[in-house]
Design a protein around this motif. Structure first.
Motif, short mmCIF file in Angstrom:
data_model
loop_
_atom_site.label_atom_id
_atom_site.label_comp_id
_atom_site.label_asym_id
_atom_site.label_seq_id
_atom_site.Cartn_x
_atom_site.Cartn_y
_atom_site.Cartn_z
N PRO A 222 81.20 82.30 109.66
CA PRO A 222 80.30 81.14 109.69
C PRO A 222 79.45 81.13 108.43
N GLY A 223 79.43 80.02 107.73
CA GLY A 223 78.63 79.94 106.51
C GLY A 223 79.42 80.23 105.24
N LYS B 65 83.68 76.82 104.73
CA LYS B 65 84.92 76.19 105.21
C LYS B 65 84.76 74.68 105.32
N GLY C 23 84.49 72.92 115.55
CA GLY C 23 83.04 72.81 115.81
C GLY C 23 82.60 71.35 115.86
N ARG D 55 80.92 69.33 118.96
CA ARG D 55 79.61 68.66 118.82
C ARG D 55 79.71 67.17 119.15
N PHE E 2 78.43 77.89 125.62
CA PHE E 2 78.80 79.02 124.77
C PHE E 2 78.23 78.84 123.36
N MET E 3 78.33 77.64 122.83
CA MET E 3 77.88 77.39 121.46
C MET E 3 76.40 77.70 121.29
N GLU F 249 78.29 82.17 121.13
CA GLU F 249 79.54 82.78 121.62
C GLU F 249 80.70 81.83 121.37
N LEU F 250 81.91 82.35 121.49
CA LEU F 250 83.07 81.47 121.35
C LEU F 250 83.32 80.72 122.65
N VAL F 251 83.74 79.49 122.53
CA VAL F 251 84.17 78.70 123.68
C VAL F 251 85.48 79.35 124.17
N GLY G 178 87.96 76.27 111.30
CA GLY G 178 87.29 76.85 112.48
C GLY G 178 88.22 77.15 113.63
N PHE G 179 89.48 76.89 113.49
CA PHE G 179 90.50 77.22 114.47
C PHE G 179 91.72 77.72 113.72
N ARG H 217 90.26 81.16 116.00
CA ARG H 217 89.19 82.14 115.87
C ARG H 217 89.45 83.41 116.67
N GLN I 134 94.33 82.41 120.15
CA GLN I 134 94.39 81.06 119.57
C GLN I 134 95.45 81.01 118.47
N LEU J 210 73.33 79.87 106.25
CA LEU J 210 73.22 79.15 107.53
C LEU J 210 71.80 78.69 107.79
N ARG K 257 71.11 75.45 105.98
CA ARG K 257 72.11 74.38 106.11
C ARG K 257 71.51 73.17 106.85
P1 ADP Z 1 80.56 77.40 111.61
O1 ADP Z 1 81.19 76.36 110.72
O2 ADP Z 1 79.15 77.63 111.29
O3 ADP Z 1 81.36 78.64 111.73
P2 ADP Z 1 81.55 75.76 113.75
O4 ADP Z 1 80.98 74.41 113.60
O5 ADP Z 1 82.94 76.01 113.27
O6 ADP Z 1 80.54 76.77 113.08
O7 ADP Z 1 81.48 76.23 115.26
C1 ADP Z 1 80.30 76.11 116.00
C2 ADP Z 1 80.53 76.77 117.36
O8 ADP Z 1 81.57 76.06 118.07
C3 ADP Z 1 80.98 78.21 117.35
O9 ADP Z 1 79.91 79.13 117.21
C4 ADP Z 1 81.67 78.32 118.72
O10 ADP Z 1 80.71 78.39 119.77
C5 ADP Z 1 82.34 76.96 118.84
N1 ADP Z 1 83.71 77.00 118.28
C6 ADP Z 1 84.16 76.34 117.19
N2 ADP Z 1 85.45 76.61 116.98
C7 ADP Z 1 85.84 77.47 117.96
C8 ADP Z 1 87.05 78.15 118.28
N3 ADP Z 1 88.15 77.99 117.53
N4 ADP Z 1 87.06 78.96 119.36
C9 ADP Z 1 85.98 79.12 120.13
N5 ADP Z 1 84.80 78.53 119.88
C10 ADP Z 1 84.72 77.72 118.80
#
Ligand code: ADP
Ligand code: ADP
Length: 219
Positions: free
Chosen positions: A11-12, A15, A34, A38, A54-55, A59-61, A87-88, A90, A94, A126, A129
Protein backbone atom coordinates in the motif's frame (compact mmCIF):
# COMPACT_ATOMS: atom_id res chain seq x y z
CA UNK A 1 -4.20 -10.71 -28.31
CA UNK A 2 -5.50 -9.59 -24.92
CA UNK A 3 -2.94 -8.37 -22.33
CA UNK A 4 -3.34 -8.88 -18.61
CA UNK A 5 -0.96 -7.01 -16.34
CA UNK A 6 -0.91 -7.30 -12.54
CA UNK A 7 0.60 -4.42 -10.58
CA UNK A 8 2.07 -5.73 -7.35
CA UNK A 9 3.41 -3.71 -4.43
CA UNK A 10 2.67 -2.59 -0.87
CA UNK A 11 0.00 0.00 0.00
CA UNK A 12 1.45 3.37 -0.98
CA UNK A 13 3.93 1.99 -3.55
CA UNK A 14 2.31 4.00 -6.33
CA UNK A 15 0.17 1.32 -8.01
CA UNK A 16 -2.90 3.54 -8.39
CA UNK A 17 -0.86 6.54 -9.56
CA UNK A 18 0.92 4.47 -12.21
CA UNK A 19 -2.20 2.54 -13.24
CA UNK A 20 -4.02 5.80 -13.97
CA UNK A 21 -1.20 6.85 -16.30
CA UNK A 22 -0.29 3.60 -18.05
CA UNK A 23 -3.84 2.28 -18.54
CA UNK A 24 -4.34 5.25 -20.87
CA UNK A 25 -1.01 4.73 -22.66
CA UNK A 26 -1.69 1.02 -23.14
CA UNK A 27 -5.42 1.48 -23.70
CA UNK A 28 -6.31 -1.13 -21.08
CA UNK A 29 -9.16 -1.15 -18.55
CA UNK A 30 -7.88 -0.12 -15.10
CA UNK A 31 -9.32 -2.48 -12.49
CA UNK A 32 -8.69 -1.31 -8.93
CA UNK A 33 -10.21 -3.65 -6.34
CA UNK A 34 -10.00 -0.93 -3.66
CA UNK A 35 -11.84 1.58 -5.90
CA UNK A 36 -14.58 -0.97 -6.64
CA UNK A 37 -15.08 -1.67 -2.93
CA UNK A 38 -15.18 2.09 -2.17
CA UNK A 39 -17.68 2.65 -4.98
CA UNK A 40 -19.88 -0.10 -3.51
CA UNK A 41 -19.64 1.49 -0.08
CA UNK A 42 -20.65 4.87 -1.49
CA UNK A 43 -23.68 3.25 -3.17
CA UNK A 44 -24.49 1.38 0.05
CA UNK A 45 -24.59 -2.04 -1.60
CA UNK A 46 -24.42 -5.26 0.47
CA UNK A 47 -20.91 -5.91 -0.90
CA UNK A 48 -19.81 -2.40 0.09
CA UNK A 49 -21.09 -2.76 3.64
CA UNK A 50 -19.53 -6.20 4.08
CA UNK A 51 -16.19 -5.11 2.59
CA UNK A 52 -16.04 -2.05 4.78
CA UNK A 53 -16.03 -4.17 7.95
CA UNK A 54 -12.58 -5.35 6.85
CA UNK A 55 -11.30 -2.25 5.06
CA UNK A 56 -11.90 0.03 8.02
CA UNK A 57 -9.64 -2.21 10.15
CA UNK A 58 -6.95 -2.44 7.47
CA UNK A 59 -7.69 -6.16 6.96
CA UNK A 60 -8.22 -7.91 3.66
CA UNK A 61 -11.75 -8.51 2.44
CA UNK A 62 -12.33 -12.32 2.41
CA UNK A 63 -11.15 -14.14 -0.70
CA UNK A 64 -14.57 -15.48 -1.74
CA UNK A 65 -16.14 -12.01 -1.89
CA UNK A 66 -13.12 -10.45 -3.59
CA UNK A 67 -12.72 -13.19 -6.20
CA UNK A 68 -16.43 -13.10 -7.12
CA UNK A 69 -16.28 -9.31 -7.45
CA UNK A 70 -13.23 -9.43 -9.77
CA UNK A 71 -14.66 -12.28 -11.84
CA UNK A 72 -17.75 -10.17 -12.46
CA UNK A 73 -15.65 -7.10 -13.32
CA UNK A 74 -13.32 -8.95 -15.71
CA UNK A 75 -16.31 -10.45 -17.52
CA UNK A 76 -17.46 -7.04 -18.75
CA UNK A 77 -16.92 -6.03 -22.39
CA UNK A 78 -14.24 -3.41 -21.66
CA UNK A 79 -11.88 -6.23 -20.58
CA UNK A 80 -11.99 -8.26 -23.79
CA UNK A 81 -8.66 -6.75 -24.85
CA UNK A 82 -7.16 -7.22 -21.40
CA UNK A 83 -6.85 -5.29 -18.16
CA UNK A 84 -4.44 -3.64 -15.79
CA UNK A 85 -5.10 -5.07 -12.33
CA UNK A 86 -4.26 -2.77 -9.40
CA UNK A 87 -4.62 -4.30 -5.92
CA UNK A 88 -5.69 -7.77 -7.02
CA UNK A 89 -4.53 -10.48 -6.37
CA UNK A 90 -3.45 -9.93 -2.76
CA UNK A 91 -3.32 -13.54 -1.54
CA UNK A 92 -2.08 -16.83 -3.03
CA UNK A 93 -5.71 -18.06 -3.20
CA UNK A 94 -6.66 -14.97 -5.25
CA UNK A 95 -3.64 -15.53 -7.53
CA UNK A 96 -4.69 -19.14 -8.15
CA UNK A 97 -8.28 -18.08 -8.84
CA UNK A 98 -7.10 -15.44 -11.31
CA UNK A 99 -4.92 -17.92 -13.23
CA UNK A 100 -7.81 -20.36 -13.40
CA UNK A 101 -10.26 -17.69 -14.55
CA UNK A 102 -7.93 -16.45 -17.31
CA UNK A 103 -7.04 -20.00 -18.42
CA UNK A 104 -10.74 -20.74 -18.86
CA UNK A 105 -10.92 -17.74 -21.17
CA UNK A 106 -7.85 -18.97 -23.09
CA UNK A 107 -5.61 -16.11 -21.90
CA UNK A 108 -3.02 -15.60 -19.16
CA UNK A 109 -1.07 -12.98 -17.22
CA UNK A 110 1.60 -11.34 -19.38
CA UNK A 111 3.60 -9.39 -16.84
CA UNK A 112 3.68 -8.62 -13.09
CA UNK A 113 5.54 -5.38 -12.39
CA UNK A 114 6.41 -5.28 -8.69
CA UNK A 115 6.84 -1.71 -7.42
CA UNK A 116 9.09 -1.98 -4.38
CA UNK A 117 9.19 0.66 -1.63
CA UNK A 118 10.47 0.29 1.96
CA UNK A 119 7.91 0.46 4.84
CA UNK A 120 9.26 3.76 6.33
CA UNK A 121 8.56 5.55 3.05
CA UNK A 122 5.10 3.99 2.72
CA UNK A 123 3.88 5.58 5.94
CA UNK A 124 4.90 9.04 4.70
CA UNK A 125 3.22 8.38 1.36
CA UNK A 126 -0.08 7.13 2.82
CA UNK A 127 -0.40 9.78 5.49
CA UNK A 128 -0.01 12.55 2.90
CA UNK A 129 -2.32 10.96 0.31
CA UNK A 130 -5.45 12.87 -0.77
CA UNK A 131 -8.01 11.17 -2.98
CA UNK A 132 -10.68 12.47 -5.35
CA UNK A 133 -14.11 11.09 -4.40
CA UNK A 134 -15.33 11.47 -8.00
CA UNK A 135 -12.57 10.09 -10.25
CA UNK A 136 -10.39 8.25 -7.68
CA UNK A 137 -7.26 10.16 -8.77
CA UNK A 138 -4.66 10.38 -5.99
CA UNK A 139 -2.40 13.25 -4.93
CA UNK A 140 0.24 13.74 -2.28
CA UNK A 141 0.35 16.98 -0.32
CA UNK A 142 4.11 17.14 -0.83
CA UNK A 143 5.17 14.76 -3.63
CA UNK A 144 2.33 15.24 -6.10
CA UNK A 145 0.19 18.20 -5.05
CA UNK A 146 -2.88 19.34 -6.99
CA UNK A 147 -2.69 22.76 -8.69
CA UNK A 148 -5.25 24.18 -6.25
CA UNK A 149 -4.71 22.88 -2.70
CA UNK A 150 -7.53 20.52 -1.67
CA UNK A 151 -9.22 20.19 -5.10
CA UNK A 152 -8.89 17.65 -7.94
CA UNK A 153 -7.12 18.90 -11.09
CA UNK A 154 -9.31 16.69 -13.30
CA UNK A 155 -12.82 17.54 -12.10
CA UNK A 156 -12.53 20.14 -9.33
CA UNK A 157 -14.01 17.87 -6.61
CA UNK A 158 -12.95 18.48 -3.02
CA UNK A 159 -10.25 15.94 -2.10
CA UNK A 160 -10.59 13.77 1.03
CA UNK A 161 -8.29 11.70 3.18
CA UNK A 162 -9.26 8.02 3.24
CA UNK A 163 -10.22 6.70 6.72
CA UNK A 164 -7.76 3.82 6.29
CA UNK A 165 -4.91 6.25 5.51
CA UNK A 166 -5.01 7.40 9.14
CA UNK A 167 -2.14 6.20 11.31
CA UNK A 168 -3.01 2.91 13.14
CA UNK A 169 -4.72 1.46 10.09
CA UNK A 170 -1.71 2.30 7.91
CA UNK A 171 0.67 0.18 10.01
CA UNK A 172 -1.86 -2.66 10.09
CA UNK A 173 -2.19 -2.57 6.29
CA UNK A 174 1.58 -2.73 5.85
CA UNK A 175 1.75 -5.76 8.22
CA UNK A 176 -1.09 -7.44 6.35
CA UNK A 177 0.78 -6.83 3.09
CA UNK A 178 4.00 -8.32 4.46
CA UNK A 179 2.33 -11.48 5.77
CA UNK A 180 -0.43 -12.14 3.24
CA UNK A 181 0.53 -10.45 -0.05
CA UNK A 182 4.34 -10.43 -0.23
CA UNK A 183 4.51 -14.23 -0.87
CA UNK A 184 3.12 -13.36 -4.33
CA UNK A 185 6.51 -11.85 -5.22
CA UNK A 186 8.11 -15.31 -5.21
CA UNK A 187 4.97 -16.88 -6.66
CA UNK A 188 5.22 -14.72 -9.80
CA UNK A 189 9.03 -14.73 -9.90
CA UNK A 190 8.82 -18.53 -10.07
CA UNK A 191 6.51 -18.20 -13.07
CA UNK A 192 8.94 -15.86 -14.81
CA UNK A 193 6.45 -12.99 -14.84
CA UNK A 194 7.93 -10.64 -12.23
CA UNK A 195 9.65 -7.36 -13.13
CA UNK A 196 10.92 -5.49 -10.08
CA UNK A 197 10.86 -1.69 -10.26
CA UNK A 198 12.31 0.77 -7.77
CA UNK A 199 9.25 2.64 -6.53
CA UNK A 200 11.29 5.32 -4.73
CA UNK A 201 12.13 6.99 -8.04
CA UNK A 202 10.03 9.93 -9.24
CA UNK A 203 6.55 9.23 -10.61
CA UNK A 204 7.78 9.97 -14.17
CA UNK A 205 10.78 7.65 -13.86
CA UNK A 206 8.67 4.81 -12.46
CA UNK A 207 6.28 5.21 -15.42
CA UNK A 208 9.18 4.99 -17.89
CA UNK A 209 10.58 1.85 -16.27
CA UNK A 210 7.17 0.23 -16.07
CA UNK A 211 6.42 0.84 -19.73
CA UNK A 212 9.86 -0.48 -20.71
CA UNK A 213 9.35 -3.71 -18.70
CA UNK A 214 5.85 -4.23 -20.06
CA UNK A 215 7.09 -3.70 -23.61
CA UNK A 216 9.77 -6.36 -23.08
CA UNK A 217 7.09 -8.89 -22.07
CA UNK A 218 4.24 -8.06 -24.41
CA UNK A 219 6.06 -6.39 -27.30
P1 ADP B 1 -3.93 0.69 -1.35
O1 ADP B 1 -3.94 1.19 -2.77
O2 ADP B 1 -3.60 1.75 -0.39
O3 ADP B 1 -3.13 -0.55 -1.17
P2 ADP B 1 -6.56 -0.27 -1.95
O4 ADP B 1 -7.39 0.87 -2.37
O5 ADP B 1 -5.98 -1.16 -3.00
O6 ADP B 1 -5.43 0.29 -1.00
O7 ADP B 1 -7.36 -1.20 -0.94
C1 ADP B 1 -8.03 -0.66 0.15
C2 ADP B 1 -8.58 -1.82 0.99
O8 ADP B 1 -9.53 -2.57 0.20
C3 ADP B 1 -7.57 -2.84 1.47
O9 ADP B 1 -6.91 -2.45 2.65
C4 ADP B 1 -8.48 -4.07 1.68
O10 ADP B 1 -9.24 -3.94 2.87
C5 ADP B 1 -9.45 -3.95 0.52
N1 ADP B 1 -8.96 -4.67 -0.67
C6 ADP B 1 -8.58 -4.14 -1.85
N2 ADP B 1 -8.18 -5.09 -2.69
C7 ADP B 1 -8.30 -6.28 -2.04
C8 ADP B 1 -8.02 -7.63 -2.36
N3 ADP B 1 -7.53 -7.98 -3.55
N4 ADP B 1 -8.27 -8.57 -1.42
C9 ADP B 1 -8.77 -8.26 -0.22
N5 ADP B 1 -9.04 -7.00 0.16
C10 ADP B 1 -8.81 -6.01 -0.73
P1 ADP C 1 -0.99 2.55 -4.01
O1 ADP C 1 -2.10 2.51 -5.03
O2 ADP C 1 0.11 1.57 -4.33
O3 ADP C 1 -1.49 2.41 -2.62
P2 ADP C 1 -0.78 5.40 -4.67
O4 ADP C 1 -0.60 5.44 -6.14
O5 ADP C 1 -2.11 5.76 -4.14
O6 ADP C 1 -0.28 3.97 -4.09
O7 ADP C 1 0.33 6.35 -4.03
C1 ADP C 1 0.41 6.55 -2.62
C2 ADP C 1 0.80 8.02 -2.36
O8 ADP C 1 2.16 8.23 -2.77
C3 ADP C 1 -0.05 9.04 -3.11
O9 ADP C 1 -0.21 10.15 -2.27
C4 ADP C 1 0.81 9.39 -4.34
O10 ADP C 1 0.58 10.72 -4.79
C5 ADP C 1 2.23 9.23 -3.80
N1 ADP C 1 3.19 8.71 -4.80
C6 ADP C 1 2.96 7.77 -5.76
N2 ADP C 1 4.08 7.51 -6.45
C7 ADP C 1 5.05 8.30 -5.92
C8 ADP C 1 6.46 8.48 -6.21
N3 ADP C 1 7.06 7.80 -7.18
N4 ADP C 1 7.14 9.37 -5.45
C9 ADP C 1 6.51 10.06 -4.45
N5 ADP C 1 5.21 9.92 -4.12
C10 ADP C 1 4.48 9.05 -4.86
Amino acid sequence: MASFIVLLGPPGAGKGTQAQIISKTLNLAHISSGDIFRENLKNETELGKKANEFMSRGELVPDDLTIAMIQDRLSRPDCVDGALLDGFPRTPAQAEALSKMLAEWGVGIDCVPYISVAPEILIERLSGRWTCPTCGYVYHEQFNPPVVVGYCDKDGSKLYQREDDKSETVTRRIDVYLTQTSPLIEYYRGRNLLAEIDGTLSIEEVTKKLLAEIKLKIG
